[in-house]
Each structure stands twice: as C-alpha cells, then as structure tokens.
Scaffold this motif. Structure first.
Motif, PDB file in Angstrom:
ATOM      1  N   ARG A 233       0.837  -1.187   0.000  1.00  7.96           N
ATOM      2  CA  ARG A 233       0.000   0.000   0.000  1.00  7.96           C
ATOM      3  C   ARG A 233       0.879   1.247   0.000  1.00  7.96           C
ATOM      4  NH1 ARG A 233      -2.113   3.154   3.986  1.00  7.96           N
ATOM      5  NH2 ARG A 233      -1.369   1.767   5.618  1.00  7.96           N
ATOM      6  N   ARG A 234       0.448   2.250  -0.733  1.00  7.18           N
ATOM      7  CA  ARG A 234       1.243   3.463  -0.868  1.00  7.18           C
ATOM      8  C   ARG A 234       1.506   4.083   0.496  1.00  7.18           C
ATOM      9  NH1 ARG A 234       0.734   8.935  -1.247  1.00  7.18           N
ATOM     10  NH2 ARG A 234       2.049   9.993  -2.779  1.00  7.18           N
ATOM     11  N   PHE A 235       2.766   4.470   0.707  1.00  2.00           N
ATOM     12  CA  PHE A 235       3.150   5.098   1.965  1.00  2.00           C
ATOM     13  C   PHE A 235       2.876   6.591   1.906  1.00  2.00           C
ATOM     14  CE2 PHE A 235       6.483   7.246   4.508  1.00  2.00           C
ATOM     15  CZ  PHE A 235       6.092   6.813   5.761  1.00  2.00           C
ATOM     16  N   GLU A 236       1.997   7.071   2.774  1.00  2.00           N
ATOM     17  CA  GLU A 236       1.666   8.485   2.807  1.00  2.00           C
ATOM     18  C   GLU A 236       2.741   9.245   3.587  1.00  2.00           C
ATOM     19  OE1 GLU A 236      -0.405  10.485   1.548  1.00  2.00           O
ATOM     20  OE2 GLU A 236      -1.694   9.099   0.468  1.00  2.00           O
ATOM     21  N   THR A 237       3.306  10.271   2.959  1.00  2.00           N
ATOM     22  CA  THR A 237       4.295  11.088   3.639  1.00  2.00           C
ATOM     23  C   THR A 237       3.631  11.814   4.807  1.00  2.00           C
ATOM     24  OG1 THR A 237       5.386  11.439   1.528  1.00  2.00           O
ATOM     25  CG2 THR A 237       5.994  12.905   3.323  1.00  2.00           C
ATOM     26  N   PRO A 238       4.175  11.699   6.033  1.00  2.00           N
ATOM     27  CA  PRO A 238       3.528  12.324   7.190  1.00  2.00           C
ATOM     28  C   PRO A 238       3.675  13.839   7.171  1.00  2.00           C
ATOM     29  CG  PRO A 238       5.623  11.346   7.831  1.00  2.00           C
ATOM     30  CD  PRO A 238       5.382  10.956   6.408  1.00  2.00           C
ATOM     31  N   VAL A 239       2.743  14.506   7.862  1.00  2.00           N
ATOM     32  CA  VAL A 239       2.824  15.942   8.080  1.00  2.00           C
ATOM     33  C   VAL A 239       3.619  16.161   9.361  1.00  2.00           C
ATOM     34  CG1 VAL A 239       1.512  18.047   8.508  1.00  2.00           C
ATOM     35  CG2 VAL A 239       0.633  16.319   6.926  1.00  2.00           C
ATOM     36  N   VAL A 240       4.714  16.927   9.263  1.00  2.00           N
ATOM     37  CA  VAL A 240       5.609  17.150  10.396  1.00  2.00           C
ATOM     38  C   VAL A 240       5.533  18.622  10.783  1.00  2.00           C
ATOM     39  CG1 VAL A 240       7.960  16.954  11.259  1.00  2.00           C
ATOM     40  CG2 VAL A 240       7.115  15.312   9.566  1.00  2.00           C
ATOM     41  N   ASP A 241       5.250  18.884  12.055  1.00  2.00           N
ATOM     42  CA  ASP A 241       5.159  20.266  12.513  1.00  2.00           C
ATOM     43  C   ASP A 241       6.528  20.860  12.813  1.00  2.00           C
ATOM     44  OD1 ASP A 241       2.394  20.224  12.329  1.00  2.00           O
ATOM     45  OD2 ASP A 241       2.168  19.400  14.342  1.00  2.00           O
ATOM     46  N   GLU A 242       7.414  20.097  13.405  1.00  5.15           N
ATOM     47  CA  GLU A 242       8.757  20.575  13.720  1.00  5.15           C
ATOM     48  C   GLU A 242       9.756  19.475  13.397  1.00  5.15           C
ATOM     49  OE1 GLU A 242      11.490  22.292  17.430  1.00  5.15           O
ATOM     50  OE2 GLU A 242       9.367  21.790  17.736  1.00  5.15           O
ATOM     51  N   LEU A 243      10.746  19.814  12.562  1.00  7.38           N
ATOM     52  CA  LEU A 243      11.741  18.840  12.127  1.00  7.38           C
ATOM     53  C   LEU A 243      13.136  19.406  12.361  1.00  7.38           C
ATOM     54  CD1 LEU A 243      12.630  16.248  10.628  1.00  7.38           C
ATOM     55  CD2 LEU A 243      12.437  17.550   8.495  1.00  7.38           C
ATOM     56  N   VAL A 244      13.981  18.625  13.001  1.00 11.91           N
ATOM     57  CA  VAL A 244      15.371  19.010  13.228  1.00 11.91           C
ATOM     58  C   VAL A 244      16.252  17.792  12.996  1.00 11.91           C
ATOM     59  CG1 VAL A 244      17.082  19.824  14.893  1.00 11.91           C
ATOM     60  CG2 VAL A 244      14.791  20.808  14.892  1.00 11.91           C
ATOM     61  N   ILE A 245      17.213  17.929  12.094  1.00 15.11           N
ATOM     62  CA  ILE A 245      18.264  16.927  11.919  1.00 15.11           C
ATOM     63  C   ILE A 245      19.584  17.683  12.028  1.00 15.11           C
ATOM     64  CG2 ILE A 245      19.311  15.228  10.371  1.00 15.11           C
ATOM     65  CD1 ILE A 245      16.624  14.839   9.060  1.00 15.11           C
ATOM     66  N   GLU A 246      20.253  17.508  13.143  1.00 14.84           N
ATOM     67  CA  GLU A 246      21.508  18.225  13.335  1.00 14.84           C
ATOM     68  C   GLU A 246      22.529  17.815  12.279  1.00 14.84           C
ATOM     69  OE1 GLU A 246      22.134  20.655  15.243  1.00 14.84           O
ATOM     70  OE2 GLU A 246      20.244  20.661  16.354  1.00 14.84           O
ATOM     71  N   THR A 247      22.685  16.557  12.076  1.00 16.52           N
ATOM     72  CA  THR A 247      23.566  16.048  11.036  1.00 16.52           C
ATOM     73  C   THR A 247      23.084  14.668  10.615  1.00 16.52           C
ATOM     74  OG1 THR A 247      25.848  15.472  10.461  1.00 16.52           O
ATOM     75  CG2 THR A 247      25.166  15.075  12.721  1.00 16.52           C
ATOM     76  N   GLY A 248      23.181  14.383   9.357  1.00 15.04           N
ATOM     77  CA  GLY A 248      22.715  13.099   8.860  1.00 15.04           C
ATOM     78  C   GLY A 248      23.596  12.589   7.732  1.00 15.04           C
TER      79      GLY A 248
END
Length: 695
Positions: free
Chosen positions: A158-173
């Motif tokens: 089943r198609r994966f629905e991209t979630p709605v994110v209110d606050e996103l932080v990636i210091e380093t990836g």
C-alpha cells in the motif's frame, strides 16, 4: 435505605479514594520516570508491525499525557527479512539514529491502528542529533525503505503516505543509497532545522555517487524541508536550488518546490549542458538523438506526473533551437508532445545521431578503409515513450555546397509503439520546394527504414554554391557569376532498407532515385573537359566559358541490395551528349563509374575516351579508359613517323549529330523499367509539362 448498606458504603469511599490516589501517584511516577517498562513492548509491537527489528537505546523514556512523546539516545530500524538474508551491504540497518525525539498526537495513533489511508499521519515533533540511513533496492525492485508490507493477496505494498511534520530538526545526517535496479549508488550528508524557534537553516544536502559507472556530485538547498515533504494539497512552495554535475554534464535549477519527497511539484529556471542529448535522455527515460555538446536552458515545471518545458533555448553545434514540450508519465508508456521551433538547424549537427564521429557523442571512427558510420543506433529506446511533436523550424542549413538553406522547414513527428514517422515534410528553397516523409520501424530486427522525398522547381543556379569563375560573365562589369549548371531541378527518391547502423542500412538499400533539369544550361568548359576535347577546351579557356543549353538532363538510379546502378544518366547539349554508367557499391564502399562523351561538332584535337571514377569511398581516383586512348595514340604515333603533322589526324573528331539521344532515353523511362513520375512528366499529354518540373 438499609443502615447496614449505608455503613458499608461509607467505609468503601476511603478505599476508593486511596486507590485513585495510588493510581494517580503511580501514573505520575511512571510519567516522571518515562515508563521504562514499556520499552520492550513498544519494540515488539513496532517490530511486528513493520516486519523488521526495531530497537531503542539504553536511555529510553516515553510520556503519554497529552500526546505520545518518545525520547531515546539510540534508535535502530533494521532491514526487512529478505535483505537480512542477502549480502552484507543489503543487511545493513535502514536507520541508526542518536538523540531521537518524537511526538505523535493520539489522533494519528488511532488512525494508524485502524489502518485509515484517507489522511496522512501527523507528527508534532521529529528531532535527531544524528541519523545514518542506508537505502537499498535490489535488481528485482524490492526496497528496504518500504515500511508498509503488502496485504495478503495484494500485488504491491500500500502506498506510503508522507507524514505531516510540525517541527523537524536533523543536526547532522548521512544517507547511503544503493539501487541495483537503476545501477546507482550515492552518499550524502543532510541537515535541517525548522518549525521551532530556529527558522533560518532550512535544508542542506551535499553528496556524490555513481550512476551506470559514471561519477556525479550534487548539492540541494531549500528554504525549508517541511513544505517539501508535506502533501501538495496542504503545502506551500519554498525556494529550492539544485546543482548536479556528472563528468562533462551539469544541471542547475533555481525555483521552488512542493512535496519533493513524492516529487509532485517543481517550477523554476534551469540549465542543462552535456556532451550529448542521448546520454541525458537515457537517464530521464526520454528518447533523444545523439548530438555533439549542447547547452539547454528554459523553465522546468512538474505537477504530479506531468513535466513541462517552456521557453526552451537549445544550442548544439551551430544549431539554435527552441520550443515548448509536455512529458506526461500518467500512462504506462509516457507521452512527449509539443512543438520544436528555432532560428536555425544545421543538418550536419544531426550526423552524430546516425553514427558519425563527433566530440562528446561517443561515436567511434569507422575502421580503416571505410567512411560510413558503423555504430549501431539505440533502436530499443524508441519503445521507451510515445511522441507527437510538430517541427516548425525557420531555417535548416544543408551544408557548404548549398548557397541557400531550407526556409522554412516544417513537419510532424509521431512515435507510437516503436514506429517513428516524420510526415508532412515541407521545405522551400531557391524558388522550389521539398516534400516527403521518413519512417523508422523499430519492431523488426533489424529496424526497417523508409524515405519518400520529392523536389520540385528548385533553381540550381541559386541553390548551389559552386560558381564558374572562367565564364565570360565574370569579366569586369559583369552582374554576377553564373553557376556551372542552371535550370529547374525536380527529383523523386523512394528508398527503403533494414539495419541498426548507417553502414548496414545503406548496404541493404532498395528503391530508386530519379532527377531531371528543365530549361537548364551547363558550363561549356565542363562539357569539353568530360569529352577530353583539348583544342576546344583551350579555346573556351582563352575566350571565356559560356553556358550550353541542355535539351535533356535526366538521371535514374536503381538501388538493389546496397548497389546503385545508373539505369539512365544522360546530359544532352548542342555540343555533346554525356552518358554515365557503372555501379556504386554501398556494401563494399567502392566506385566503378564511367562517363562517356559523344561530341556533335568537329574538333581538331580530342582524345575522346571515357573518364572513369574508381576506387574506395575514402580514396577515389579519376582515370582515362586506356583501351580507346591507346588505339588513338598508337595510330597518331604511326602516322607521325610518315609526317609529324599527320599524327593529329586520329585525334580529329568529326562529331556525331544524334538529336534523338534524349528522346530515346525518355522512351526507355516510359517502358517497363520506367518510373511513374518520369512517365507522367515525359508525356501522357504531348507538349505539356507538369508543375513539378518533370521533363
């Protein structure tokens, strides 16, 4: 009420109050401690749900009041079962994250538990100190990033629905990608921060990799990642910049994007440059011709599965083209439509598409002794898409030999089911026009090619660049230099062949080509030179060339199994009649032609022997037929022994007055071997001529 029941109830209330207080205290203590005993149950539940191992670090807390809030010093999401049993590279964990913080509202949890696909899940907070991701897809198309397994009996997840994110932080990836299906691998660093107090950093991605063994580097920066990953119906466009370089190719994009993870929306200016359009087309799944180095600019847009290219400006070689196009991928076979326009197309710039060597095109030089391109065409690419494109070019240059281009050059290109047709070709030049069609059928192996082209009313003197500098008209005060040949040219070519390269196609050529000149003239000097008439040739050089009217100029060449044979080739003037015979082998790339002149006037000094054009295409040579020449020279030498002046007697040509040569030629063309066009022009109605200039 029974007094005894009243007493019992009175005694029960303290216990209920104490129990409630204990429960509240316990929940408060667990909330304060972070429910550590829920770590294993949550791990097991997520592992069962995702069909892969999910593990948290030693430092683990989860808070339940208001929303589900989870924090752990380490989060690991393992590979699916099929990847865990494969190679070491595929068995790497999908995600390894540190200092992970996630907040999810209960409404999202409730929809996930119900399996509700109508609304994308919402995540309040998603923060990572560090993320390492390993994305893998094998040659069968199985990808480790597909988190929702297929339902029993379903053909696809089943198609994966991209979630709605209110606050996103990636210091380093750090992201590693290995895609065996696309033969691509990449490594990138990612960082972003938005939605909270810090709104300034946005998204930054830098990486490098290889695609089909070719290295590339890329850089992505955006004003924010949250709108980029949000569903298109709720997201707003944000500034987006892309930089991609691979070898000698480069791509830049400056504009905006929406829902880029699902690649639903783009709009902005771009520049694409590279050694050949075909290499770019292979990467994008678009069928494009092999060219020399190019630079393409314009406005690129995308809405769901429909790409648009507007204000296109293409420079390739000396050609300058433009147009607007739509590439629709909604159907199983993508459709390219639009209009190719432009100020100038140099046909020589298309030669790399037919295998000719060109810088950056990747076409090898022919082997020694050969001149025809040997490289095979990318015939299977004609099945990659369908197309309907209008050709509306203002000018098409034919090459240095031609003084005037084709202006304009129009046609319709259609590609359906591997069959490419260019129809309704119409071009005008030098007072005449060119019409016809071209076709390629990629379904048989080798591919089948057809061509049907007609020329009508083309003024040769205006069309050809060659000029007769020895003519009387070139003396001081002369208006202009006449051409070696003049008149109205008409022609008709009907050819077909099979082959996946230019050399193989021409080696299988079948059909015919016929051409005729109406109301034409030819250089007197050329006629005398063809007849090896030394005396008259010297006379023309001394007094200046003039133009001889041609009472007949007709050529018909038959093609059979790659061999061209002049069925009829005659130029008839008041001075001489020229004939051509022999063969041209496109299989062996060799010439075996002979030109014979029959003078109609008397000349005191003529060798009158056929001229031969022989040898290979790469080393042709011109010579005289030795046998007639030897007989004349032997007779001249014998008479010279008696009297030196008598030696020129065998070289004196009394001429032949054959006024029926052209008539016999046209009668032959009307016969069983004649072509319909010439028969129609030569004479269903005596004394009349068709509009296309047929003799």
């Amino acid at each position: 009420m029974d007094p005894t029941s009243r007493v019992r109830r009175h005694k029960l209330w303290p216990w209920l109050a104490a129990g409630a207080a204990a429960l509240i205290t316990g929940v408060a203590l667990c909330e304060w401690q972070g429910w550590p005993f829920l770590q294993r149950p949550i791990e097991r539940g997520l592992s069962e749900r995702l069909k892969r191992q999910v593990a948290f670090g030693d430092a683990f807390t989860v808070h339940l009041l208001g929303s589900l809030r989870l924090h752990t010093d380490a989060l690991t999401i393992g590979p699916p079962a099929w990847a865990a049993a494969a190679s070491a590279a595929q068995s790497a964990a999908l995600v390894r994250a540190g200092d992970a913080r996630v907040a999810v509202p209960y409404s999202t949890l409730w929809r996930l538990m119900r399996g509700d696909p109508d609304e994308a899940p919402r995540i309040s907070v998603l923060k990572f100190g560090r993320v390492d991701a390993s994305l893998q897809r094998d040659a069968d198309g199985r990808a480790n990033w597909v988190l929702t397994p297929a339902a029993p009996g379903a053909s696809a997840p089943r198609r994966f629905e991209t979630p709605v994110v209110d606050e996103l932080v990636i210091e380093t990836g750090r992201v590693l990608l290995r895609d065996d299906l696309l033969k691509a691998q990449a490594e990138a660093t990612v960082s972003t921060s938005e939605g909270g107090a810090n709104q300034s950093r946005g998204l930054v991605i830098d990486g490098k990799g290889r695609y089909s063994d070719d290295p590339f580097e890329f850089h992505v920066s955006a004003g924010g990642v949250l709108p980029l990953v949000a569903p298109s119906q709720t997201a707003s466009a944000v500034p987006l910049a892309l930089r991609l370089s691979a070898g000698k190719s480069r791509f830049t994009f400056d504009g905006s994007g929406i829902d880029v993870l699902s690649f639903k929306g783009l709009d902005g200016r771009f520049t694409l440059a590279g050694p050949s359009l075909a290499k770019v087309g292979d990467s994008l799944g678009v069928t494009l011709p092999t060219t020399a180095a190019f630079v393409l600019t314009g406005r690129l847009g995308k809405s769901n599965d429909v790409w648009t290219l507007k204000q296109a400006d293409l420079h390739v070689g000396a050609s300058h083209l433009g147009g607007e196009f739509t590439f629709d991928r909604t159907s199983r076979i993508p459709l390219l439509s639009g209009e190719l326009s432009g100020e100038r197309l140099v046909l020589a710039d298309l030669l790399p598409a037919f295998g000719a060597p060109a810088p950056g095109a990747g076409n090898p030089h022919p082997p020694p002794g050969r001149v025809l391109p040997q490289r095979e065409f990318d015939v299977p690419s004609l099945h990659m898409m369908n197309a309907g494109v209008k050709l509306r070019l203002r000018r098409a240059d034919l090459g240095r030999l031609f003084a005037q281009p084709l202006e304009p050059f129009d046609g319709d290109l259609a590609l359906r089911g591997g069959v490419l047709n260019i129809s309704q070709l119409v071009a005008r030049t030098a007072g005449g026009e060119v019409r016809g069609s071209l076709g390629i059928d990629a379904n048989p192996n080798p591919a089948a090619w057809t061509a049907d082209l007609r020329l009508a009313g083309v003024d040769l003197e205006r069309w050809l660049r060659a000029r007769d500098t020895a003519s009387r008209e070139t003396r001081p005060g002369s208006a202009r230099k006449p051409g070696y040949v003049s008149g109205k040219l008409g022609a008709h070519a009907q050819l077909r062949g099979k082959g996946n390269s230019t050399a193989k196609l021409l080696a299988s050529l079948e059909g015919s080509v016929q051409a005729w000149v109406r109301d034409g003239t030819v250089s007197h000097l050329m006629v005398e030179a063809a007849g090896i008439d030394i005396a008259q040739g010297l006379g023309v050089l001394i007094k200046g060339d003039d133009q001889l009217p041609m009472s007949c100029a007709v050529v018909q060449v038959l093609a059979s199994r790659g061999t061209l044979t002049p069925n009829v080739a005659i130029v008839d003037t008041s001075d001489s009649t020229l004939f051509a015979s022999g063969t041209v082998s496109l299989v062996d790339e060799r010439l075996a032609l002979k030109v014979t002149a029959k003078p109609k006037d008397k000349s005191p000094l003529t060798l009158r022997t056929p001229v031969k054009l022989e040898g290979s295409f790469d080393q042709p040579h011109v010579s005289l037929d030795a046998r007639p020449l030897e007989r004349k020279l032997a007779a001249a030498a014998a008479l010279a022994l008696v009297n030196p002046l008598a030696g020129i007697i065998p070289l004196v040509d009394l001429g032949e007055r054959d006024t029926t040569a052209c008539q016999r030629t046209l009668q032959q063309l009307r016969g069983e071997g004649g072509r319909e066009a010439l028969a129609r022009g030569a004479g269903k109605n005596a004394g009349s001529r068709p509009k296309d200039g047929t003799p």
